[in-house]
Write a protein that holds these residues in place. Structure first.
Motif, PDB file in Angstrom:
ATOM      1  N   VAL A 222      29.955 -21.089 -25.878  1.00  0.00           N
ATOM      2  CA  VAL A 222      30.654 -21.575 -24.680  1.00  0.00           C
ATOM      3  C   VAL A 222      30.598 -20.525 -23.577  1.00  0.00           C
ATOM      4  O   VAL A 222      30.303 -20.837 -22.418  1.00  0.00           O
ATOM      5  N   ARG A 223      30.850 -19.292 -23.922  1.00  0.00           N
ATOM      6  CA  ARG A 223      30.808 -18.228 -22.915  1.00  0.00           C
ATOM      7  C   ARG A 223      29.389 -18.020 -22.384  1.00  0.00           C
ATOM      8  O   ARG A 223      29.205 -17.530 -21.272  1.00  0.00           O
ATOM      9  N   GLY A 224      28.404 -18.406 -23.185  1.00  0.00           N
ATOM     10  CA  GLY A 224      27.020 -18.303 -22.731  1.00  0.00           C
ATOM     11  C   GLY A 224      26.565 -19.513 -21.935  1.00  0.00           C
ATOM     12  O   GLY A 224      25.448 -19.537 -21.423  1.00  0.00           O
TER      13      GLY A 224
ATOM     14  N   ASP B 249      42.613 -21.311 -27.322  1.00  0.00           N
ATOM     15  CA  ASP B 249      43.505 -20.623 -26.388  1.00  0.00           C
ATOM     16  C   ASP B 249      42.772 -19.519 -25.630  1.00  0.00           C
ATOM     17  O   ASP B 249      42.969 -19.350 -24.418  1.00  0.00           O
ATOM     18  N   GLN B 250      41.936 -18.780 -26.333  1.00  0.00           N
ATOM     19  CA  GLN B 250      41.204 -17.698 -25.688  1.00  0.00           C
ATOM     20  C   GLN B 250      40.246 -18.235 -24.629  1.00  0.00           C
ATOM     21  O   GLN B 250      40.148 -17.686 -23.521  1.00  0.00           O
ATOM     22  N   LEU B 251      39.549 -19.322 -24.969  1.00  0.00           N
ATOM     23  CA  LEU B 251      38.612 -19.908 -24.011  1.00  0.00           C
ATOM     24  C   LEU B 251      39.342 -20.488 -22.800  1.00  0.00           C
ATOM     25  O   LEU B 251      38.880 -20.361 -21.658  1.00  0.00           O
ATOM     26  N   LYS B 252      40.474 -21.123 -23.040  1.00  0.00           N
ATOM     27  CA  LYS B 252      41.261 -21.662 -21.921  1.00  0.00           C
ATOM     28  C   LYS B 252      41.691 -20.548 -20.984  1.00  0.00           C
ATOM     29  O   LYS B 252      41.649 -20.687 -19.754  1.00  0.00           O
ATOM     30  N   ASN B 253      42.132 -19.429 -21.565  1.00  0.00           N
ATOM     31  CA  ASN B 253      42.573 -18.295 -20.751  1.00  0.00           C
ATOM     32  C   ASN B 253      41.437 -17.704 -19.932  1.00  0.00           C
ATOM     33  O   ASN B 253      41.675 -17.088 -18.889  1.00  0.00           O
ATOM     34  N   GLU B 254      40.200 -17.884 -20.398  1.00  0.00           N
ATOM     35  CA  GLU B 254      39.047 -17.356 -19.677  1.00  0.00           C
ATOM     36  C   GLU B 254      38.473 -18.370 -18.689  1.00  0.00           C
ATOM     37  O   GLU B 254      37.468 -18.101 -18.037  1.00  0.00           O
ATOM     38  N   GLY B 255      39.103 -19.534 -18.589  1.00  0.00           N
ATOM     39  CA  GLY B 255      38.670 -20.513 -17.596  1.00  0.00           C
ATOM     40  C   GLY B 255      37.754 -21.602 -18.104  1.00  0.00           C
ATOM     41  O   GLY B 255      37.109 -22.299 -17.311  1.00  0.00           O
TER      42      GLY B 255
ATOM     43  N   PRO C 239      32.300 -21.093 -15.987  1.00  0.00           N
ATOM     44  CA  PRO C 239      32.522 -20.262 -14.798  1.00  0.00           C
ATOM     45  C   PRO C 239      31.567 -19.090 -14.687  1.00  0.00           C
ATOM     46  O   PRO C 239      31.502 -18.451 -13.664  1.00  0.00           O
ATOM     47  N   VAL C 240      30.845 -18.776 -15.774  1.00  0.00           N
ATOM     48  CA  VAL C 240      29.901 -17.655 -15.728  1.00  0.00           C
ATOM     49  C   VAL C 240      28.496 -18.195 -15.961  1.00  0.00           C
ATOM     50  O   VAL C 240      28.243 -18.901 -16.930  1.00  0.00           O
TER      51      VAL C 240
ATOM     52  N   VAL D 139      36.698 -26.787 -23.516  1.00  0.00           N
ATOM     53  CA  VAL D 139      37.570 -26.885 -24.685  1.00  0.00           C
ATOM     54  C   VAL D 139      37.968 -28.337 -24.932  1.00  0.00           C
ATOM     55  O   VAL D 139      38.006 -28.800 -26.085  1.00  0.00           O
ATOM     56  N   ALA D 140      38.236 -29.083 -23.872  1.00  0.00           N
ATOM     57  CA  ALA D 140      38.609 -30.491 -24.029  1.00  0.00           C
ATOM     58  C   ALA D 140      37.478 -31.273 -24.706  1.00  0.00           C
ATOM     59  O   ALA D 140      37.721 -32.130 -25.566  1.00  0.00           O
ATOM     60  N   VAL D 141      36.247 -30.975 -24.332  1.00  0.00           N
ATOM     61  CA  VAL D 141      35.083 -31.634 -24.940  1.00  0.00           C
ATOM     62  C   VAL D 141      34.982 -31.272 -26.418  1.00  0.00           C
ATOM     63  O   VAL D 141      34.752 -32.129 -27.279  1.00  0.00           O
ATOM     64  N   LEU D 142      35.174 -30.003 -26.725  1.00  0.00           N
ATOM     65  CA  LEU D 142      35.055 -29.546 -28.100  1.00  0.00           C
ATOM     66  C   LEU D 142      36.188 -30.070 -28.983  1.00  0.00           C
ATOM     67  O   LEU D 142      35.983 -30.392 -30.152  1.00  0.00           O
TER      68      LEU D 142
END
Length: 324
Positions: free
Chosen positions: A253-255, A291-297, A321-322, A302-305
C-alpha cells in the motif's frame, strides 16, 4: 493500604505503609511484596527501593514475582546496571529467559562486553548457555557493524555443538537487508535451506522490506517472498503467516500497489478457510496495520482492503499520497 493498591495509588499506599511502620504495626509480607511490585510497574523506583530495603532489613522473603516485576521495569526504562545487579543478587529467582532479556538490552546498545560478561556469570553459576545467548552476543557485534566479530561468535557456538535455529540466519538476513546488501542476505537464506533449517515469519519480513523500499520499490519481488511465505508457513503457522501478510500489505500500500495488496488479503482468506478457523489468530495484527495506514493518509485504500477482507467487492481505492 490494599485499597490504595487496587485503585492504583501507589504513593498513598506507601504513605500508609510508612505510617504502619512508625506505629510498629508492620504490614504483612504479602502486602509488602504487592507494594514493591506496584511501585515497580509504575516505574516509581525511589519508592520501590524503599520497600525493597525495608524487606531486606526485616529479613522478609522477597517473592519471585516482586523481583521479576522490578527487574522488568528496570529494563523497560533502560536502567540496565540496576537490573543486572538485581539479577546477580537474587539468581535463584530468575530463569535463563531473564538473563537473555538483560543480554538483549545490552546488545541493542552494541555493548558486546556486557553481553559476554553476563554469559560468563551464567557459566560460573551453572546456568545453561544456549544458542539464544550466542545469537544475542552476535547481534551485539552487528549493532556496531562488526560482521567479523559476529561470525566468530557463531563459530564459537559451532565448536560447542550447539544446534542452530533459524534465528541465527535471520539475524544476518536482517542485517544485510538493512545495509542494502541483499546478495549476502540471500546467501544466508540459501544456507538455511541447505542446512535443513525451516524458515519462519522473521525470515521473510526483512526481504519484503528490502524490496519495498521507497527509493527502490519492487512489487514483483515483494510478491515472490510473500508467495514463498505462504508455501512455507501456510496453515501450519497461521500466526506467523499473519505477521508476514500484514507486513506485506503495509509495504504494498505504501508503495502504491493496491491491487497486489488485495491479492494478499484474498490469499489470507483462503488460508483461513483451509484452516477451518475464522480469523486465525491474526485479526489484531490487521487492526494495527489498518490504523497505521489510516494515520499515514491511506484511508481510502484501507476501506478497499477491509472490503476484500470481508470477501466483498471493494471497488476502486483512493490514490496513494506518495508516488513512486
Amino acid at each position: 493500604m490494599l485499597y490504595h493498591l487496587r485503585t492504583k495509588q501507589p504513593r498513598q499506599a506507601l504513605k500508609t505503609y510508612e505510617e504502619s511502620q512508625k506505629r510498629g504495626t508492620l504490614t504483612s509480607p504479602f502486602v509488602q511484596n504487592i507494594l514493591l511490585s506496584t511501585h515497580a510497574r509504575v516505574s516509581d523506583f525511589d519508592s520501590a527501593k524503599e520497600v525493597y530495603k525495608s524487606l531486606q532489613r526485616s529479613g522478609t522473603q522477597i517473592t519471585a514475582a516482586s523481583l521479576r516485576s522490578l527487574f522488568s521495569s528496570y529494563l523497560d526504562v533502560g536502567k540496565l546496571e540496576e537490573a543486572r545487579n538485581l539479577i546477580f543478587q537474587h539468581r535463584k529467582q530468575y530463569t535463563e529467559r531473564h538473563y537473555a532479556m538483560l543480554q538483549q538490552k545490552y546488545a541493542l546498545n552494541a555493548d558486546s562486553t556486557a553481553v559476554r560478561e553476563i554469559m560468563e556469570e551464567m557459566k560460573q553459576h551453572g546456568i545453561e548457555i544456549t544458542i539464544t545467548n550466542y545469537r544475542i552476543l552476535a547481534q551485539s557485534y552487528l549493532q556496531k557493524y562488526d560482521v567479523g566479530g559476529a561470525v566468530n561468535v557463531i563459530r564459537e557456538a559451532t565448536k560447542l555443538n550447539l544446534p542452530y535455529d533459524i534465528s541465527i540466519y535471520n539475524l544476518f538476513i536482517r542485517y544485510y537487508c538493512l545495509r542494502d546488501q541483499v546478495s549476502h542476505a540471500l546467501t544466508f537464506l540459501k544456507s538455511a535451506k541447505t542446512d535443513g533449517v525451516e524458515y519462519d515469519c522473521y525470515t521473510y519480513k526483512p526481504l519484503i522490506s528490502y524490496y519495498g523500499r521507497k527509493n527502490f520499490f519492487d512489487p514483483v519481488n515483494v510478491m515472490v517472498y510473500w508467495d514463498q511465505a505462504v508455501e512455507q508457513l501456510g496453515v501450519a503457522d497461521g500466526e506467523g503467516l499473519g505477521k508476514v501478510a500484514e507486513h506485506t500489505v503495509w509495504t504494498l500500500v505504501r508503495g502504491g500497489d493496491l491491487e497486489r495488496a488485495k491479492v494478499v488479503v484474498g490469499r489470507v482468506r483462503e488460508v483461513e478457510e483451509a484452516s477451518g478457523e475464522e480469523e486465525a489468530g491474526w485479526s489484531m495484527e490487521w487492526e494495527k496495520t489498518w490504523d497505521q495506514l489510516k494515520n499515514e493518509g491511506y484511508g481510502g485504500d484501507v476501506a478497499v482492503l477491509e472490503a476484500a477482507w470481508r470477501g466483498e467487492d471493494g471497488g476502486e481505492g483512493a490514490s496513494s499520497p506518495v508516488a513512486y
